[in-house]
Design a protein around this motif. Sequence first.
Motif, short mmCIF file in Angstrom:
data_model
loop_
_atom_site.label_atom_id
_atom_site.label_comp_id
_atom_site.label_asym_id
_atom_site.label_seq_id
_atom_site.Cartn_x
_atom_site.Cartn_y
_atom_site.Cartn_z
N LEU A 97 23.60 45.33 35.09
CA LEU A 97 23.47 44.08 35.86
C LEU A 97 22.31 44.17 36.85
CD1 LEU A 97 27.22 43.24 36.58
CD2 LEU A 97 25.72 42.19 34.89
N LEU A 140 29.82 41.99 39.97
CA LEU A 140 30.75 41.54 38.94
C LEU A 140 31.28 40.14 39.23
CD1 LEU A 140 32.79 44.83 38.42
CD2 LEU A 140 30.83 44.01 37.10
N TYR A 145 24.27 37.34 38.15
CA TYR A 145 24.02 38.64 37.49
C TYR A 145 24.27 38.53 35.98
CZ TYR A 145 23.47 41.35 41.79
OH TYR A 145 23.01 41.87 42.97
N TRP A 146 25.33 37.86 35.60
CA TRP A 146 25.66 37.76 34.18
C TRP A 146 24.67 36.86 33.45
CZ3 TRP A 146 28.93 41.26 32.51
CH2 TRP A 146 29.85 41.80 33.41
N LEU A 149 21.63 38.89 32.91
CA LEU A 149 21.85 39.84 31.82
C LEU A 149 21.73 39.13 30.46
CD1 LEU A 149 22.65 42.71 30.93
CD2 LEU A 149 25.05 41.97 31.07
#
Length: 470
Positions: A97, A140, A145-146, A149
């Motif tokens: 991440l 998380l 962040y996701w 990614l």
Amino acid sequence: MTDSTLEGGGASATTAIGENDGVVTTSASPGASAAQEGTGFWRSYGRRWARVPAESGVLFVAFPLAVIATSVLWPLFSTGIGLLVLVVGFFLVLASLYIARGYGTMTLAMLEGAGRPRIPRPVWRGRVGTGFIGRVLSPLADGHYWIYLLDAIVVQIAVTTLTWSIFITWVSTALGGTTFWIWGGFLPTTGRTVWLSSVIWEWVTRTPATFDPVTADTVLYAVVGLVFLFTLPYITRALITLHWSVARGLLGAWPSDRLRREVTELSASRAAAVAAEDRELRRLERDIHDGPQQQLIRLRMDIAAAQRRLADDPDATSRLLDEAGVRAQDALDELRALSRGFAPPILQDRGLAAAIDSLAARSTIPVTVTNDVSTDVALPQEVERNLYFVAAELLTNVAKHSRSDRARLTLALAGNALTLSVSDDGVGGAGENPRHGLSGIRERVTAMRGTTSITSGPTGTTVSVSVPIS
């Protein structure tokens, strides 16, 4: 009606100015319009070419970087998912991440370097809890962040493969076609029976080609190369725009980020307002206790003494009443001075500029005032009131602590923000102590959603505050 004719370069233009309506109408001949349009097109085309090196550099390196990012992040993330039952898998996912965030930030920086508009950065979530666990778990719980990614391991490799292929094809065709006449003669032609120019001619005209195929191919390649070279700036801009559009949708800030930032700023402003109000109330309480309250206590004692001596010693009673009158006037003067801390009369009657001039005139050191705010600008009363107190506090600090021979106060309006700056050439060393001086100024300015800048060194101190006026 007044007419004037301008001539030059074979083109003419007529300007008609109406004496009553003040409207200016300009009519140009067709030749002048064509010349102006041509000049405008080539100037714009030249600016496009000026951006080609930066755009080409980004397009050229985007694909290798995407390959590297995908090659690193896919194994790292998939291994981390597979090892989540162990502690090491959790940290591998976190590492993927953070790497994706770095890669996405680099992508945004490259697009800005290529001349595209800046994409607002996302607001990264802080810790979701307390201590080390809260800090570790924050990526998380942050959707950015996701998304970063996903962009790094799926989207970028697809987009860069497409744009890199088109870019390389276009550049190689442009350069190869325009230079074919140089290196084409070194290619072997013995036994060659298929020529591109002949194939195109026979397909279009349905007649045999009777021209020299070698020369025809050279001309054909040159024409195609020139076309590709001429359109290269438009192709690089289109491909960069595609990258920028994808980045804006995936890597930019969300509308909720702006709302979250505003909520954070409002919370900070409210806290600062509460702190500033508490500080001002304590200061007022202290000033009243040390000044008018003591005068009023002494006044009550004098009146009581005068009442006791009224029948026995009229002369002493008269003196006591005179002293009581003086103390009453002193108490009244101090109360008036304190009341200025709420709303100075000159500020209410004549505005901030006049109030600041009055402050400068009453200062114990010479103050040079520069006011760039037009008198036609209507400032909110709350802004005027708070900036007056800020100016008064800053000038008091200069007089007490700076050991300066003079001070400068500047008031300016830049866009939608009003800026007040006070500087001196004293000994410097200004700092913020809790609940005192500059700290109180920062609290007051933050309560108005403004900013404070403090610069202090051996050559003097400059404090600038900027407050939005709407």
